[in-house]
Design a protein around this motif. Sequence first.
Motif, PDB file in Angstrom:
ATOM      1  N   TYR A   1     110.022  55.775  91.778  1.00  0.00           N
ATOM      2  CA  TYR A   1     109.273  57.024  91.615  1.00  0.00           C
ATOM      3  C   TYR A   1     108.699  57.166  90.211  1.00  0.00           C
ATOM      4  O   TYR A   1     107.518  57.502  90.034  1.00  0.00           O
ATOM      5  CB  TYR A   1     110.170  58.217  91.930  1.00  0.00           C
ATOM      6  N   HIS A   2     109.516  56.924  89.202  1.00  0.00           N
ATOM      7  CA  HIS A   2     109.078  57.130  87.829  1.00  0.00           C
ATOM      8  C   HIS A   2     107.987  56.120  87.438  1.00  0.00           C
ATOM      9  O   HIS A   2     107.058  56.462  86.708  1.00  0.00           O
ATOM     10  CB  HIS A   2     110.271  57.024  86.882  1.00  0.00           C
ATOM     11  N   GLU A   3     108.102  54.901  87.936  1.00  0.00           N
ATOM     12  CA  GLU A   3     107.076  53.890  87.672  1.00  0.00           C
ATOM     13  C   GLU A   3     105.770  54.253  88.380  1.00  0.00           C
ATOM     14  O   GLU A   3     104.674  54.019  87.849  1.00  0.00           O
ATOM     15  CB  GLU A   3     107.573  52.524  88.103  1.00  0.00           C
ATOM     16  N   ALA A   4     105.879  54.811  89.586  1.00  0.00           N
ATOM     17  CA  ALA A   4     104.681  55.240  90.317  1.00  0.00           C
ATOM     18  C   ALA A   4     103.990  56.384  89.580  1.00  0.00           C
ATOM     19  O   ALA A   4     102.759  56.417  89.460  1.00  0.00           O
ATOM     20  CB  ALA A   4     105.064  55.671  91.729  1.00  0.00           C
ATOM     21  N   GLU A   5     104.792  57.304  89.064  1.00  0.00           N
ATOM     22  CA  GLU A   5     104.255  58.422  88.297  1.00  0.00           C
ATOM     23  C   GLU A   5     103.502  57.916  87.072  1.00  0.00           C
ATOM     24  O   GLU A   5     102.390  58.378  86.759  1.00  0.00           O
ATOM     25  CB  GLU A   5     105.409  59.338  87.895  1.00  0.00           C
ATOM     26  N   GLU A   6     104.073  56.946  86.371  1.00  0.00           N
ATOM     27  CA  GLU A   6     103.445  56.386  85.181  1.00  0.00           C
ATOM     28  C   GLU A   6     102.204  55.569  85.541  1.00  0.00           C
ATOM     29  O   GLU A   6     101.198  55.595  84.810  1.00  0.00           O
ATOM     30  CB  GLU A   6     104.445  55.518  84.423  1.00  0.00           C
ATOM     31  N   ALA A   7     102.265  54.852  86.668  1.00  0.00           N
ATOM     32  CA  ALA A   7     101.119  54.044  87.089  1.00  0.00           C
ATOM     33  C   ALA A   7      99.906  54.925  87.363  1.00  0.00           C
ATOM     34  O   ALA A   7      98.776  54.597  86.969  1.00  0.00           O
ATOM     35  CB  ALA A   7     101.478  53.232  88.329  1.00  0.00           C
ATOM     36  N   CYS A   8     100.110  56.047  88.033  1.00  0.00           N
ATOM     37  CA  CYS A   8      99.003  56.974  88.278  1.00  0.00           C
ATOM     38  C   CYS A   8      98.467  57.522  86.955  1.00  0.00           C
ATOM     39  O   CYS A   8      97.249  57.598  86.751  1.00  0.00           O
ATOM     40  CB  CYS A   8      99.450  58.123  89.178  1.00  0.00           C
TER      41      CYS A   8
END
Length: 385
Positions: free
Chosen positions: A177-184
């Motif tokens: 989740y946190h990596e997805a948030e940062e990727a966006c």
Amino acid sequence: MRLIVQVLSLTTLLLLLVPSTNTFLTDSDKGRRKVVHVLEDETGAVIVQTAPGKVVTHRGGTITLPCRFHHEPENVDPARIRIKWTKVTDSLQFEDVFVALGRQQRVFGSYRGRVSLEQAGPGDASVIIHNVTLQDYGRYECEVTNDMEDDTGFVNLDLEGVVFPYYPRLGRYKLNYHEAEEACKQQDAILASHAQLHKAWLEGLDWCNAGWLEDGSVQYPISNPRDQCGRKDTPPGVRNYGYRHKEDERYDAFCFTSNLNGRVYFLKRFKKVNYLEAMKACQRDGSVIAKVGQLYAAWKFQLLDRCEAGWVEDGSIRYPIVNPRARCGGSEPGVRNLGFPDKKFKLYGAYCFRKNWDGPTAPPTAGLSNAQNTIKTISNITKSI
């Protein structure tokens, strides 16, 4: 002493008492809200109700979050009335936005310098948000308190924008989740909400890979059911895996972005270049290499249509198609994705982004402004080819 504050929702009875009003605010409205005046209730307190619905703007816009109140008796000292605005997340967390007690006012966090009271007369607790950001999207609570009473109401702030699926060079299903948030965030976007994904599905978004949403759930939209995407005999819809473990489980991401303070364009060159050369070429042209979210926003809002593959910031090769034709990747509009080639040896064009100049004197290259009209007719974001 009685204090009543209401925003957004009327009961069925109240709706029968007042004429309907338009709930969507355009740029020309400059955030003005339309107010519905309702008959007195049994206590004698007059309820003043803003038009039901939500307020809609775009990134960079100015919008009013409407809230009005009425108190009995009329001679209550205005200096003893507190107005407080907070943002409410899906997990019922509260973020302070603004508080006022008489003439004393305070703005919190990222809202500093952007939020102020509208002050359109007695009983007005509305606030104006300037230079709206992607992170401003969501649900807000208006609370008005005097010495003995308090009441609250809610306003939903929506943004015009576009949802796009995203996965990094590492491949599919590699992001917690946190990596997805940062990727966006790195691609000029935020994790999409369920409401944003559902709206994108209604407009034709069809994507077979599950991705994180901002509330911590994992979902994916299917417009054309097929066996490899949850069985062919199931109805279209947004498939929901529910709330997943944010650290341990890995999926793709669904990102959301809004319009740009700038312009994306394909850099015309006599020869194709590798990734590093594309970055330098954009810089020499007074720009930077475009992010994925910026390319989607340009496709959606600038109607950018270019049948030439080019580098973007994350090292992928993409190109935007508004008017589909056979030689440009299929029959549906969308942003085509050719994946992540070797950055050093593969040669393509480049998509650059030039930010609008906000200074007193525009530089020679700043005459390229962002198109203002959004499109409503583009119905599909096509899957990667």
